[in-house]
Design an enzyme around this catalytic site. Structure first.
Site, PDB file in Angstrom:
ATOM      1  CD  GLU A  12      -9.879  38.222  11.155  1.00 24.46           C
ATOM      2  OE1 GLU A  12     -10.715  37.889  12.202  1.00 24.46           O
ATOM      3  OE2 GLU A  12      -9.706  37.722  10.094  1.00 24.46           O
ATOM      4  CE  LYS A  28     -14.117  37.964  12.069  1.00 20.07           C
ATOM      5  NZ  LYS A  28     -13.138  37.073  11.722  1.00 20.07           N
ATOM      6  CB  CYS A  48     -12.408  38.412   8.306  1.00 14.28           C
ATOM      7  SG  CYS A  48     -12.066  36.834   7.458  1.00 14.28           S
ATOM      8  CB  SER A  73     -10.098  34.571   3.855  1.00 16.85           C
ATOM      9  OG  SER A  73     -10.855  33.509   3.330  1.00 16.85           O
ATOM     10  CG  ASN A 115     -27.549  67.252 -44.298  1.00 19.76           C
ATOM     11  OD1 ASN A 115     -26.724  66.530 -44.196  1.00 19.76           O
ATOM     12  ND2 ASN A 115     -27.746  68.241 -43.748  1.00 19.76           N
ATOM     13  CD  GLU A 167     -23.312  57.098 -37.274  1.00 20.79           C
ATOM     14  OE1 GLU A 167     -22.149  56.851 -38.356  1.00 20.79           O
ATOM     15  OE2 GLU A 167     -24.227  56.895 -37.314  1.00 20.79           O
TER      16      GLU A 167
END
Length: 652
Positions: free
Chosen positions: A52, A121, A177, A204, A452, A481
């Site tokens: 800014e 702003k 900001c 800031s 199986n 899985e």
């Protein structure tokens, strides 16, 4: 497979820069901005936001009312735009701007020698160390829609969004900001209007705790708006008469900070990152609450004649963003520990509810000495403790078969004994042999039927013991899985509750290790750590001559670390196969080559599609993370969908 550019894969490189600033010295500041813009352009950034009022410095005080400074700022902006003509990026530069005898805190959008807009702003802080209303007017007092500046009418206001000629899907907005710190941030309205990239040029100052709060604010706003958020704070070159500025730089994507810096430097600093804006699009499509929001705010859209061709030399450069090999497993040990604790508590709470609802005093679980059954067992122990149930009602069943190794058998038996729970041992060797003989299966033929038959025999035993004990069977299969269908239908695929169904394989190991270190001690801890170090195997083929594991899952189905990577990006990120390959190449650069990655990705896609029929019939189980495959909640897919579109991209 053809190579795609970063842009084709949906990545946009952005930069946040805090330049060296001399308060009220516009000439020096323009020189610093030009130098920074050149360096950032050479790194392939398409966008760069500066702080800014960076042309003058934020801390000029009443000097803002001096015509000399205001004129210098305007001339400095014109000079900067000319000097950056031909640069490939779009730059956002802050300056005080006089319009009809009012002064505004403005941000100029500069590209290729031209100024495309002035964003004003909206909210002016006027408390404690801030008193912007002494000099500036808020955007709402600007009645003009444009400003005649340097020979052109330029859009001005707080109702501007910008898009690119060569990528209309990418829309960016700017809030300044305090606009972020307000109760109703401008970026929220911008996101509703279509912006998926927000820039915040800021000044800031630093006070105790503000760095963390500011970081969380940026992160949360990017998550709330499902957007990328790029924040540039004024640096330590600002006046320290009464305040100190640290120059915090932040780049967030949908709640994740992917680049940051704060080091109180008076020198120029910058951070860059590649934003995945197609992921943001995917997230927005998946959030009904986003599409249902409506706003009374209307925005004018300014098109910028931008061409990504100016960034051609960076088109296939390495991506500047964190790409974890294990996206489900946090790299930070403290975060991982908290992650594991949270998951364990979710699993335990889910099982407590199921036990309480059924009124069961018994629970049956098959224990192999592997990772999945171990995790399910320790969750069950925790649930029984919370309910105050007799541990002997937790029946751990070992079922050695033709493929059981000495290591897993010993670990399973030791763990059951040490936990002092109920125990059954039922060999399946004779039962499987009898069954295979009855159906005419050739003796000694170790095929899918042989494998199986063992899984189905074990499930039959568990179900029948559960009937004996008036309890139910706890499943052990994990999320990986389930994705691959690496389970036997009507075998280990089936249970009455599936406590691990939300936990991917790479995280199962971490959970067992966490439990060993935080929940247990002594011999139990040692056994759990050995289980965590055991190769993954279904143990359905005969062991080696020395009794060790001969059948390792990952040699057949592929590395789980890759499959979990694919699963995360395919489901969570909605990534295309080409993008997944690109990300995997970078993440596993020293481990797997391109051909290997493509090979296993094809395996993943084929199995994921072909095994949906199992997921359509999967038992209940708790969701613990952002990726889940239950057909009742997160994932709905026809069992006969074709993977051709995805495979074609890999074959192209």
């Amino acid at each position: 497979m053809k190579s795609y550019s970063n842009a084709e894969l949906g990545f946009v490189r952005v930069a946040s820069c805090s330049p060296a600033v001399r308060v009220a010295d516009v000439t020096a500041n323009v020189a610093a901005l030009e130098k920074a813009a050149k360096a950032i352009s050479e790194q392939g950034a398409q966008f760069c936001v500066f702080p800014e009022l960076c042309l003058t410095g934020y801390t000029c005080g009443d000097l803002f009312l001096q015509p000399q400074l205001l004129r210098a700022a305007q001339e400095g902006l014109i000079y900067f735009s000319k000097k950056t003509s031909g640069f490939p990026g779009i730059f956002m530069v802050g300056l005080p701007l006089e319009i009809k005898s009012r002064l505004y805190n403005a941000v100029a959008v500069v590209y290729n020698g031209n100024i495309h807009g002035f964003v004003i702003k909206s909210f002016l802080p006027n408390n404690q160390e801030f008193y912007e209303k002494r000099w500036f007017s808020p955007a709402e007092q600007l009645k003009e829609k444009s400003l005649f500046f340097n020979g052109s009418d330029i859009p001005a206001g707080n109702d501007l969004l910008f898009s690119l000629d060569d990528n209309a899907r990418l829309v960016f907005g700017i809030e300044v900001c305090e606009d972020l710190w307000s109760m109703l941030p401008q970026s929220s309205y911008m996101a509703v209007a279509g912006a998926n990239l927000i820039f915040n040029p800021s000044a800031s100052n630093e006070v105790l705790g503000k760095k963390r709060f500011r970081r969380e604010l940026v992160s949360q706003q990017s998550a709330r708006c499902i957007t990328a958020y790029v924040y540039a704070g004024a640096g330590s070159g600002e006046s320290s008469t009464d305040t100190v500025f640290g120059g915090q730089l932040l780049i967030a994507e949908n709640g994740n900070i992917i680049a940051e810096s704060l080091d109180f430097s008076i020198e120029t600093r910058s951070v860059l990152a590649d934003i995945d804006f197609t992921h943001l699009e995917h997230e927005r499509l998946n959030h009904a609450s986003f599409s249902s929001v409506h706003s009374s705010h209307s925005y004018r859209q300014v098109k910028i004649p931008f061409s990504a061709q100016t960034l051609k030399k960076h088109a296939t450069a390495a991506l500047v963003r964190p790409i974890a090999r294990k996206p489900f497993v946090p790299e930070d040990r403290q975060t991982l520990a908290q992650h594991c604790q949270d998951i364990f508590e979710i699993q335990t709470a889910a099982l407590v509810k199921r036990l309480h609802y059924t009124g069961s005093q018994s629970l049956v679980i098959g224990i192999s000495g592997g990772l999945d059954s171990t995790l399910a067992l320790i969750v069950a122990v925790s649930a029984f403790a919370k309910l105050g149930l007799d541990k002997k009602g937790l029946i751990a069943v070992t079922m050695p078969g033709p493929g059981t190794s000495n290591r897993t058998r010993n670990n399973a038996e030791m763990l059951i004994t040490m936990l002092d729970i109920g125990k059954r041992n039922v060999s399946i060797v004779d039962a499987v042999a009898s069954h295979l003989s009855a159906i005419g299966h050739p003796e000694g033929q170790h095929d899918i039927t042989f494998e199986n038959a063992q899984a189905r025999e074990r499930t039959q035993i568990l179900m029948n013991i559960a009937n004996q004990m008036n309890g139910f069977v706890l499943g052990t299969g994990d999320l990986s899985e389930i994705a691959l269908g690496w389970s036997t239908f009507n075998g280990d695929h089936m249970s009455m509750y599936h406590v691990n169904s939300g936990v991917p394989k790479t995280l199962v190991r971490s959970l067992v290790e966490w439990a060993a270190e935080s929940q247990f001690e002594g011999s139990v801890r040692d056994v759990l750590m050995d289980i965590a170090a055991t190769p993954i195997s279904p143990e359905l083929l005969p062991p080696a001559a020395d009794g060790s594991i001969a059948q390792e899952t990952e040699k057949t189905v592929g590395p789980y670390i890759l499959h979990d990577f694919f699963l995360y990006y395919f489901i969570r990120q909605g990534a295309t196969p080409a993008k997944i390959v690109r990300l995997a190449e970078q993440a596993f650069e020293t481990v797997y080559d391109r051909e290997t990655i493509i090979h296993w990705l094809k395996v993943f896609i084929r199995r994921f599609f072909s095994q949906q029929f199992k997921r359509s019939a999967m038992p209940d189980g708790p969701k613990v993370g952002t990726v889940a495959l239950s057909p009742r909640s997160d994932w709905r897919m026809p069992s006969d969908a074709s993977p051709a579109t995805w495979l074609d991209e890999l074959d192209s």
